[in-house]
Design a protein around this motif. Structure first.
Motif, mmCIF file in Angstrom:
data_model
loop_
_atom_site.group_PDB
_atom_site.id
_atom_site.type_symbol
_atom_site.label_atom_id
_atom_site.label_comp_id
_atom_site.label_asym_id
_atom_site.label_seq_id
_atom_site.Cartn_x
_atom_site.Cartn_y
_atom_site.Cartn_z
ATOM 1 N N LEU A 51 0.824 -1.202 0.000
ATOM 2 C CA LEU A 51 0.000 0.000 0.000
ATOM 3 C C LEU A 51 0.864 1.260 0.000
ATOM 4 C CD1 LEU A 51 -1.729 -2.183 2.161
ATOM 5 C CD2 LEU A 51 -3.400 -0.540 1.350
ATOM 6 N N HIS A 52 1.954 1.233 0.736
ATOM 7 C CA HIS A 52 2.888 2.372 0.789
ATOM 8 C C HIS A 52 2.176 3.658 1.207
ATOM 9 C CE1 HIS A 52 6.818 0.937 -1.106
ATOM 10 N NE2 HIS A 52 6.048 -0.146 -1.100
ATOM 11 N N VAL A 76 -2.203 -8.732 4.710
ATOM 12 C CA VAL A 76 -1.423 -7.661 4.090
ATOM 13 C C VAL A 76 0.024 -8.150 4.010
ATOM 14 C CG1 VAL A 76 -0.701 -5.260 4.225
ATOM 15 C CG2 VAL A 76 -2.970 -5.937 5.059
ATOM 16 N N LEU A 77 0.488 -8.378 2.779
ATOM 17 C CA LEU A 77 1.782 -9.025 2.591
ATOM 18 C C LEU A 77 2.912 -8.010 2.437
ATOM 19 C CD1 LEU A 77 0.704 -11.973 0.264
ATOM 20 C CD2 LEU A 77 0.643 -11.796 2.764
ATOM 21 N N GLY A 78 2.946 -7.077 3.369
ATOM 22 C CA GLY A 78 4.104 -6.213 3.505
ATOM 23 C C GLY A 78 4.031 -4.848 2.863
ATOM 24 N N ASP A 79 4.978 -4.007 3.289
ATOM 25 C CA ASP A 79 5.167 -2.638 2.807
ATOM 26 C C ASP A 79 3.897 -1.806 2.970
ATOM 27 O OD1 ASP A 79 7.663 -3.572 2.272
ATOM 28 O OD2 ASP A 79 7.688 -2.994 0.167
ATOM 29 N N LYS A 81 -7.244 -7.662 10.205
ATOM 30 C CA LYS A 81 -6.058 -7.420 9.383
ATOM 31 C C LYS A 81 -4.844 -8.168 9.954
ATOM 32 C CE LYS A 81 -6.995 -3.059 10.095
ATOM 33 N NZ LYS A 81 -8.438 -3.009 10.450
ATOM 34 N N ILE A 82 -4.204 -8.946 9.088
ATOM 35 C CA ILE A 82 -3.027 -9.729 9.460
ATOM 36 C C ILE A 82 -1.858 -9.264 8.603
ATOM 37 C CG2 ILE A 82 -2.038 -12.031 9.705
ATOM 38 C CD1 ILE A 82 -4.900 -13.140 9.681
ATOM 39 N N LEU A 83 -0.753 -8.929 9.244
ATOM 40 C CA LEU A 83 0.419 -8.418 8.528
ATOM 41 C C LEU A 83 1.500 -9.484 8.401
ATOM 42 C CD1 LEU A 83 2.075 -6.089 7.265
ATOM 43 C CD2 LEU A 83 2.815 -5.506 9.596
ATOM 44 N N VAL A 84 1.991 -9.643 7.181
ATOM 45 C CA VAL A 84 3.235 -10.368 6.912
ATOM 46 C C VAL A 84 4.231 -9.291 6.487
ATOM 47 C CG1 VAL A 84 4.380 -12.121 5.513
ATOM 48 C CG2 VAL A 84 1.986 -12.437 6.190
ATOM 49 N N PRO A 85 5.151 -8.873 7.346
ATOM 50 C CA PRO A 85 5.969 -7.699 7.054
ATOM 51 C C PRO A 85 6.832 -7.852 5.804
ATOM 52 C CG PRO A 85 6.078 -8.252 9.385
ATOM 53 C CD PRO A 85 5.411 -9.407 8.692
ATOM 54 N N GLY A 86 7.046 -6.709 5.151
ATOM 55 C CA GLY A 86 7.928 -6.628 3.997
ATOM 56 C C GLY A 86 9.146 -5.786 4.311
ATOM 57 N N ASN A 87 9.996 -5.604 3.328
ATOM 58 C CA ASN A 87 11.280 -4.957 3.564
ATOM 59 C C ASN A 87 11.181 -3.484 3.923
ATOM 60 O OD1 ASN A 87 10.687 -5.203 0.513
ATOM 61 N ND2 ASN A 87 12.119 -3.493 0.563
ATOM 62 N N HIS A 88 10.024 -2.841 3.713
ATOM 63 C CA HIS A 88 9.855 -1.445 4.109
ATOM 64 C C HIS A 88 9.103 -1.294 5.424
ATOM 65 C CE1 HIS A 88 11.676 0.557 0.735
ATOM 66 N NE2 HIS A 88 10.952 -0.122 -0.132
ATOM 67 N N ASP A 89 8.808 -2.391 6.105
ATOM 68 C CA ASP A 89 8.114 -2.314 7.387
ATOM 69 C C ASP A 89 9.137 -2.348 8.518
ATOM 70 O OD1 ASP A 89 5.443 -2.313 6.312
ATOM 71 O OD2 ASP A 89 5.742 -4.439 5.853
#
Length: 210
Positions: A9-10, A50-53, A73-81
């Motif tokens: 989403l950024h 939510v698969l990150g960022d 809402k469930i977060l799988v963090p990405g490299n910008h999190d």
């Protein structure tokens, strides 16, 4: 109740508008549109992975958008999190200090509105198939050579639902990109993903923004 998947989403990230040619004049317009498209799609009874960022810029402002989004809402963090296991700040210092920082960052994202955070989620069933969830595809990137390869899942012949590549593809082989830049800004339902899997490996271009 429906399960949805989305990524990248950024919120609060001005440069992503230019980078992905998002049709917005500024961050305020973009963030408002992302919230609107989400809430037109998702109900309070639904679950969204939510698969990150999720957010960049000032997290106090950008993460505030999470509380405006419907659903569980469930977060799988990405490299910008900031809560991502590979974040540089979380890998500095003594182990105890790293764990404290990690717990603090997790709490920040949970307080913003995520019900759960899974660094490495178990595979999930979509339709009649078991699929992997990750911020990263098995292979491929939006910046040339593959980055963060040590955090990518091994391709053992199954399907992966992912983000990270923005508008590079919607589907590539057995890799399904659920990033908002590939799906007109909206989360993707499990029924839609099940249909893509049933149709078999292929390459699909991103959809335009709504």
């Amino acid at each position: 109740m429906t399960t949805y998947y989305t990524s990248d989403l950024h919120f609060g990230h001005l440069n992503i508008i230019r980078f992905c040619d998002r049709p917005f004049a500024g961050v305020g317009d973009m963030d408002a549109a992302l919230v609107r498209l989400w809430n037109e799609t998702v109900t309070e009874d639904d679950t969204v992975w939510v698969l990150g960022d999720v957010a960049l810029g000032s997290l106090a402002d950008s993460l505030a958008n999470i509380g405006r989004l419907a659903g569980h809402k469930i977060l799988v963090p990405g490299n910008h999190d900031r809560c991502w296991e590979g974040d540089r700040a979380l890998r500095k210092g003594e182990p105890d200090a790293r764990e404290r920082r990690r717990a603090t960052e997790h709490e920040r994202y949970l307080a913003a509105g995520f019900a759960e955070i899974h660094d490495r989620p178990e595979p999930v069933v979509v339709g009649d198939r078991t699929v992997e969830l990750s911020h990263f595809p098995y292979e491929g990137d939006s910046h040339g050579a593959d980055r963060f390869v040590e955090y990518r899942l091994a391709d053992r012949g199954g399907w992966v639902v992912h983000g990270h590549v923005h508008d590079t593809w919607r589907q590539r082989g057995r890799q399904i990109n659920v990033g908002v830049d590939a799906w007109g800004g909206r989360p993707v339902s499990d029924a839609t993903i099940a249909g893509l899997i049933a149709a078999g490996p292929r390459d699909l271009e991103p959809l335009g923004w709504a």
